[in-house]
Design an enzyme around this catalytic site. Structure first.
Site, PDB file in Angstrom:
ATOM      1  N   LYS A 103       0.311  16.439  49.878  1.00  0.00           N
ATOM      2  CA  LYS A 103       1.235  16.752  50.965  1.00  0.00           C
ATOM      3  C   LYS A 103       0.460  16.953  52.265  1.00  0.00           C
ATOM      4  CE  LYS A 103       4.317  19.386  47.892  1.00  0.00           C
ATOM      5  NZ  LYS A 103       5.577  18.652  48.042  1.00  0.00           N
ATOM      6  N   LYS A 156      12.370  25.519  37.090  1.00  0.00           N
ATOM      7  CA  LYS A 156      11.099  24.874  37.463  1.00  0.00           C
ATOM      8  C   LYS A 156      10.068  25.953  37.785  1.00  0.00           C
ATOM      9  CE  LYS A 156       9.023  21.864  40.975  1.00  0.00           C
ATOM     10  NZ  LYS A 156       9.239  21.070  42.199  1.00  0.00           N
ATOM     11  N   ARG A 158       9.955  17.207  38.036  1.00  0.00           N
ATOM     12  CA  ARG A 158      10.838  16.551  37.053  1.00  0.00           C
ATOM     13  C   ARG A 158      10.096  16.231  35.755  1.00  0.00           C
ATOM     14  NH1 ARG A 158      12.069  12.033  41.399  1.00  0.00           N
ATOM     15  NH2 ARG A 158      11.641  13.888  42.624  1.00  0.00           N
TER      16      ARG A 158
END
Length: 478
Positions: free
Chosen positions: A259, A247, A333
């Protein structure tokens, strides 16, 4: 730090365990300390007798030899190396015995690594640099018949330590200086000199590959994404290829699922998977391991702008599958979906390992000690476990029952990019499985292990470089 296979050193390390007791030097001191209960030889216990009138020895406790492991040796010799640096000792000697149930070569590797780990610091932005005093010479008195193996062990430890330090430096670098183009160029600079071919794809080339999921994540940043492929042909006679996919989020704000501020200050570490792959490939190539390995990274930033993807979007992917974006902070992902599909279909890898700082859920489940694992192949998983044990880097396999896959089935697209709050690490891993096309695969969630908020054993505060060794041993012994 230079390692020499002979007796020497201005200070001697004397090992003490339930089965090892000094016969000459240190015997009287040990008896005195034990009588006064000042030193018992417990694991990681250190006592220094360094003075003009002292014996110039350091007693190092190893505890019960039955419980001794390669990783405990790394930790013990890291601690004693720090003690030597405190006293500004420039040379030291130690006799390395044969420990019960431990391979002698692996023992020498672990002890050497313990010494080398004491050398690392990331202080490039400090005006007042830390004390750089270090050991110049380490003398190993090894078994005569094991000298050749010991030399190999020292070389391997040096190669691994250099690779781990490279990984730490890449992860510790701040996002104003470390962005996709810089990461790709760093791979090129550190790998091509060892014969690894590094192909870097810009945004236009990524579009031509059809990596729609990866590009969706990248849209919010003014820094263009980079996709890069690192090819090491260590065994031209073999067609088998192992893909290592990392990643590469060089910064992750969470996008529109932003966040909290105090959760964002370490999000420059979200590319630790890619840095681990780069470090491992450097070690593999430098050790000239006879395997064919392809490293793959989709690097971008996940930021907010008028063009950024949004919660509720439905995006495509290189595989043709569509994905409902329920949470823009489940971005890694999406980038990995296209990278994994590339590994399976373009590289045609025989086995795939991916590493990602993927989920906070993994930290909740396993803390900062252990990486979580999901797999579609138990044989490959067992090989990863064996490699992690040799490396002293914990991995724990999580369940992947078919019922968990129901949680990521889409309503308006083929898949959802999050399965909800429960089993977050598992559903994230199973999402990735949808893009490996049944290739034997293991996913390692390193969210908890890649970066530490305090030092732990030989792992420093900040980037740890954990799992470089796991990948190295996996490829070497596969």
């Amino acid at each position: 730090m230079k390692f020499l296979l002979e007796k020497g050193g201005s200070v001697e390390i004397v090992l003490v365990s339930n089965n090892i007791h000094p016969t000459e030097k240190g015997r009287e001191l040990l008896d005195f300390l034990k009588e006064k209960e000042l030193f018992k030889g417990k694991f990681n216990e250190v006592y220094s007798d360094i003075s003009p009138k002292g014996e110039n020895i350091i007693l190092l406790g190893l505890g019960d030899e039955e419980e001794l492991t390669l990783d405990s040796l790394r930790k013990a010799f890291y601690k004693v190396a720090k003690e030597l640096k405190k006293y500004k000792i420039d040379s030291v000697g130690v006799t390395i015995p044969k420990f019960k149930d431990l391979c002698y070569k692996s023992t020498v590797t672990a002890i050497t690594e313990g010494f080398l780990q004491s050398e690392y610091s990331f202080d490039k932005y400090l005006s007042d640099k830390k004390d750089k005093s270090s050991l110049e010479e380490v003398y190993f008195d090894v078994l005569e018949e094991k000298k050749e193996k010991a030399l190999e062990a020292i070389k391997e430890a040096e190669i691994l330590s250099e690779a781990i330090f490279l990984t730490r430096d890449l992860v510790n670098e701040r996002p104003m200086y470390m962005y996709p183009e810089v990461l790709a160029n760093a791979a090129k600079e550190n790998l091509e000199e060892l014969g690894i071919k590094v192909d870097i794809y810009d945004k236009k080339a990524i579009e031509e590959l059809g990596m729609k999921a990866f590009l969706a994540v990248a849209e919010g940043s003014s820094k263009e994404p980079r996709f890069f492929v690192m090819t090491y042909n260590g065994d031209p006679d073999s067609k088998e290829k192992i893909a290592l996919v990392g990643k590469g989020l060089t910064y992750d704000s969470g996008g529109y699922a932003i966040k909290p501020g105090d959760s964002m200050d370490t999000m420059f570490t979200d590319m630790a998977g890619s840095a681990t792959v780069i470090g491992a490939l450097r070690a593999i190539a430098k050790a000239k391991i006879k395997k064919n390995v392809v490293g793959i990274v989709a690097a971008c930033e996940n930021l907010i702008s008028g063009s950024a993807y949004k919660n509720g979007d439905i995006v495509g992917s290189m595989s043709g599958k569509t994905i409902e974006v329920l949470n823009t902070d489940a971005e890694g992902r999406l980038t990995l979906a296209d990278a994994l599909w590339y590994a399976a279909k373009e590289v045609k890898a025989d086995k795939i390992i991916d590493l990602a700082t993927l989920t906070g859920a993994c930290i909740v489940a396993l803390g900062n000690l252990t990486a979580g694992a999901i797999t579609n192949d138990e044989d490959l998983m067992n090989e990863v476990k064996k490699a992690s044990e040799l490396a002293g880097e914990y991995v724990w396999q999580l369940p992947s029952y078919p019922e968990y896959k129901e949680l990521i089935k889409g309503d308006f697209g083929d898949l959802k990019n999050t399965g909800g709050r429960g089993a977050g690490t598992i559903t994230a891993g199973l999402f990735l499985e949808e893009f490996v096309d049944k290739t034997p695969w293991v996913h390692l969630d390193i969210a908890g292990t890649a970066y530490g908020d305090k030092a732990k054993g030989y792992l420093p505060k900040g980037a740890t470089g954990t799992h470089v060794k796991t990948l190295y041993y996996l490829v070497k012994n596969m």
